[in-house]
Design a protein around this motif. Structure first.
Motif, PDB file in Angstrom:
ATOM      1  N   GLY A 139       3.753  -0.632   4.014  1.00  0.00           N
ATOM      2  CA  GLY A 139       4.347  -0.058   3.035  1.00  0.00           C
ATOM      3  C   GLY A 139       3.729  -0.552   1.724  1.00  0.00           C
ATOM      4  O   GLY A 139       4.678  -0.779   0.737  1.00  0.00           O
ATOM      5  N   MET A 140       2.730  -0.642   1.363  1.00  0.00           N
ATOM      6  CA  MET A 140       2.058  -1.334   0.339  1.00  0.00           C
ATOM      7  C   MET A 140       1.598  -0.162  -0.646  1.00  0.00           C
ATOM      8  O   MET A 140       1.236   0.867  -0.158  1.00  0.00           O
ATOM      9  N   ASP A 154       2.791   7.572  -2.868  1.00  0.00           N
ATOM     10  CA  ASP A 154       2.556   6.225  -2.861  1.00  0.00           C
ATOM     11  C   ASP A 154       3.627   5.212  -2.639  1.00  0.00           C
ATOM     12  O   ASP A 154       4.782   5.474  -3.098  1.00  0.00           O
ATOM     13  N   PHE A 155       3.563   4.209  -2.028  1.00  0.00           N
ATOM     14  CA  PHE A 155       4.616   3.225  -1.970  1.00  0.00           C
ATOM     15  C   PHE A 155       4.628   2.532  -3.090  1.00  0.00           C
ATOM     16  O   PHE A 155       3.690   2.365  -3.725  1.00  0.00           O
ATOM     17  N   GLU A 156       5.628   1.494  -3.360  1.00  0.00           N
ATOM     18  CA  GLU A 156       5.644   0.741  -4.427  1.00  0.00           C
ATOM     19  C   GLU A 156       5.827  -0.681  -4.001  1.00  0.00           C
ATOM     20  O   GLU A 156       6.088  -0.969  -2.791  1.00  0.00           O
ATOM     21  N   GLY A 157       5.283  -1.747  -4.528  1.00  0.00           N
ATOM     22  CA  GLY A 157       5.149  -3.032  -4.225  1.00  0.00           C
ATOM     23  C   GLY A 157       4.119  -3.581  -3.257  1.00  0.00           C
ATOM     24  O   GLY A 157       3.187  -2.619  -2.930  1.00  0.00           O
ATOM     25  N   PRO A 158       4.248  -4.896  -2.753  1.00  0.00           N
ATOM     26  CA  PRO A 158       3.291  -5.338  -1.991  1.00  0.00           C
ATOM     27  C   PRO A 158       3.434  -5.047  -0.671  1.00  0.00           C
ATOM     28  O   PRO A 158       2.390  -5.718   0.190  1.00  0.00           O
ATOM     29  N   GLY A 159       4.495  -4.440  -0.283  1.00  0.00           N
ATOM     30  CA  GLY A 159       4.935  -4.132   1.418  1.00  0.00           C
ATOM     31  C   GLY A 159       5.269  -5.464   2.131  1.00  0.00           C
ATOM     32  O   GLY A 159       5.697  -6.450   1.467  1.00  0.00           O
ATOM     33  N   SER A 160       5.467  -5.128   3.343  1.00  0.00           N
ATOM     34  CA  SER A 160       5.985  -6.472   4.073  1.00  0.00           C
ATOM     35  C   SER A 160       5.295  -6.448   5.450  1.00  0.00           C
ATOM     36  O   SER A 160       4.895  -5.400   5.829  1.00  0.00           O
ATOM     37  N   ALA A 202      -1.177   1.859  -2.945  1.00  0.00           N
ATOM     38  CA  ALA A 202      -2.449   1.636  -2.712  1.00  0.00           C
ATOM     39  C   ALA A 202      -3.222   0.923  -3.536  1.00  0.00           C
ATOM     40  O   ALA A 202      -4.206   0.162  -3.145  1.00  0.00           O
ATOM     41  N   GLY A 203      -2.703   0.348  -4.895  1.00  0.00           N
ATOM     42  CA  GLY A 203      -3.519  -0.699  -5.490  1.00  0.00           C
ATOM     43  C   GLY A 203      -3.505  -1.929  -4.851  1.00  0.00           C
ATOM     44  O   GLY A 203      -4.276  -2.783  -4.907  1.00  0.00           O
ATOM     45  N   ALA A 204      -2.146  -2.143  -4.275  1.00  0.00           N
ATOM     46  CA  ALA A 204      -1.964  -3.502  -3.732  1.00  0.00           C
ATOM     47  C   ALA A 204      -2.874  -3.647  -2.251  1.00  0.00           C
ATOM     48  O   ALA A 204      -3.387  -4.839  -2.110  1.00  0.00           O
ATOM     49  N   ALA A 205      -2.730  -2.485  -1.778  1.00  0.00           N
ATOM     50  CA  ALA A 205      -3.869  -2.596  -0.585  1.00  0.00           C
ATOM     51  C   ALA A 205      -5.215  -2.713  -0.690  1.00  0.00           C
ATOM     52  O   ALA A 205      -5.859  -3.304  -0.200  1.00  0.00           O
ATOM     53  N   VAL A 220       0.227   1.436   6.272  1.00  0.00           N
ATOM     54  CA  VAL A 220      -0.147   0.261   5.124  1.00  0.00           C
ATOM     55  C   VAL A 220       0.014   1.288   3.794  1.00  0.00           C
ATOM     56  O   VAL A 220       0.679   0.825   2.893  1.00  0.00           O
ATOM     57  N   VAL A 221      -0.667   2.472   3.581  1.00  0.00           N
ATOM     58  CA  VAL A 221      -0.308   3.399   2.459  1.00  0.00           C
ATOM     59  C   VAL A 221       0.359   4.586   2.603  1.00  0.00           C
ATOM     60  O   VAL A 221       0.256   4.912   3.830  1.00  0.00           O
TER      61      VAL A 221
END
Length: 350
Positions: free
Chosen positions: A105-106, A44-50, A108-111, A75-76
């Motif tokens: 790069g979000m 899982d990525f961390e954070g809100p992505g870009s 999963a929760g942010a996506a 995205v995830v």
């Protein structure tokens, strides 16, 4: 009794077997971890992505299918991270099809948050009020959706689900707010509008109720379009309906101002004597009976009024104060003349 040497060999053998079992358990445990890790602790990525990426969720997609699409788009980090997040929050049933603006790069929760946020959905909303003519509807659609006007005007009528009694689009592009997504075609948009009309027609029981009035469904829609075009308040609609039916029954020309304006493709509150002499089958000053078809796209309240006229003996109505939507009804021609004078005064034409 066993010899001491035999006992030692037995002990060594048992020890070897035990060690073998331990090794086997360790190996199996390691294998299980390898197999279960993507489910128990998926990447899982961390954070809100870009950045920005558009992802399309198709109708009927499962959480796994959506996760797969998100993973493919970067995205995830993994399908399972998204599946786990959606299951933990019990929101799988709330995920809707459409195009969404997400980031790469979000977590999963942010996506998931963005997929549940209406602001992330890429959609253009077009509101079409009651009483617009089809020419006006198509112009607004072209302006607000980017669809070419010529494409909207030249749509094959057979593809959009018009009722079998509809001679054309006028009257059947139901007024409402519509969502137009990327990739939607002119056929898609107009078909959604005729489908919405069909829903309203079923709701008011158009075909059966028209038969009770000894009218065809097209005639009812035509009456409703005049009711809608004449304005007034919702409470006025059944009264306007009654005036139309009273005049039809008596064989008197309807003399509906909005019909002569439709014939000229004009919009004005000032109808002159010259307007009433225009040569058109839609001119209800010159021709008795109903015009050939609808002159606008009526809403459900106008349809209801056309099917359920008020009780009364009125033969005239005048919207004496258009600014305040005040309409007066009468069965006396002298009062009608006075109401017209009141209208002209309010319009500043006297």
């Amino acid at each position: 009794m066993p010899h001491s040497g035999q006992r030692q060999r037995a002990i060594r053998k048992a020890g070897m077997l035990t060690a073998g079992l331990v090794v086997a358990v360790v190996v199996l445990g390691a294998g299980a971890i390898v197999v279960l890790k993507p489910y128990l602790s998926p990447d899982d990525f961390e954070g809100p992505g870009s950045g920005s990426v558009t992802v399309r969720i198709t109708p009927g997609s499962s959480a796994e299918a959506i996760g797969s699409r998100l993973a493919e788009a970067g995205v995830v980090a993994s399908v399972q991270s998204f599946v786990n997040a959606s299951e933990e929050r019990a929101v799988t049933g709330r995920l809707r099809p459409g195009h969404y603006r997400l980031r790469k790069g979000m977590s999963a929760g942010a996506a998931l948050d963005l997929l549940l946020s209406p602001s992330s959905k890429i959609v253009r909303r077009v509101t079409l009020p009651e009483g617009m003519r089809t020419s006006e509807v198509l112009a607004r659609l072209a302006q607000q959706t980017g669809l070419p006007l010529k494409e909207l005007q030249s749509v094959d009528k057979a593809l959009i689900g018009l009722p079998e009694y509809a001679p054309g689009l006028e009257g059947f592009l139901f007024p409402a707010t519509y969502e137009v997504e990327p990739g939607d075609t002119a056929v898609d948009v107009l078909a959604a509008m005729t489908e919405r009309f069909a829903t309203a027609a079923r709701h008011v029981d158009l075909k059966e109720q028209a038969a009770h009035l000894r009218l065809t469904p097209l005639e009812v829609v035509t009456v409703a379009s005049m009711i809608q075009a004449e304005g007034g308040t919702d409470e006025d609609y059944p009264k306007i309906s009654r005036v139309i039916y009273n005049r039809l029954e008596k064989g008197t020309p309807l003399e509906i101002d909005s019909t002569v304006l439709y014939a000229q493709n004009r919009r004005t509150l000032r109808v002159t004597e010259k307007d009433t002499k225009v040569d058109s089958p839609y001119n209800t000053y010159r021709h008795k009976g109903l015009p050939p078809g609808p002159i606008a796209n009526p809403g459900e309240k106008a349809l209801m009024a056309a099917l359920n006229p008020a009780d009364g003996d009125w033969h005239w109505f005048v919207t004496t104060d258009p600014a305040h939507r005040i309409t007066k009804f009468t069965n006396k021609e002298s009062e009608f003349v006075r109401y017209r004078e009141e209208l002209n005064k309010n319009l500043g034409t006297r």
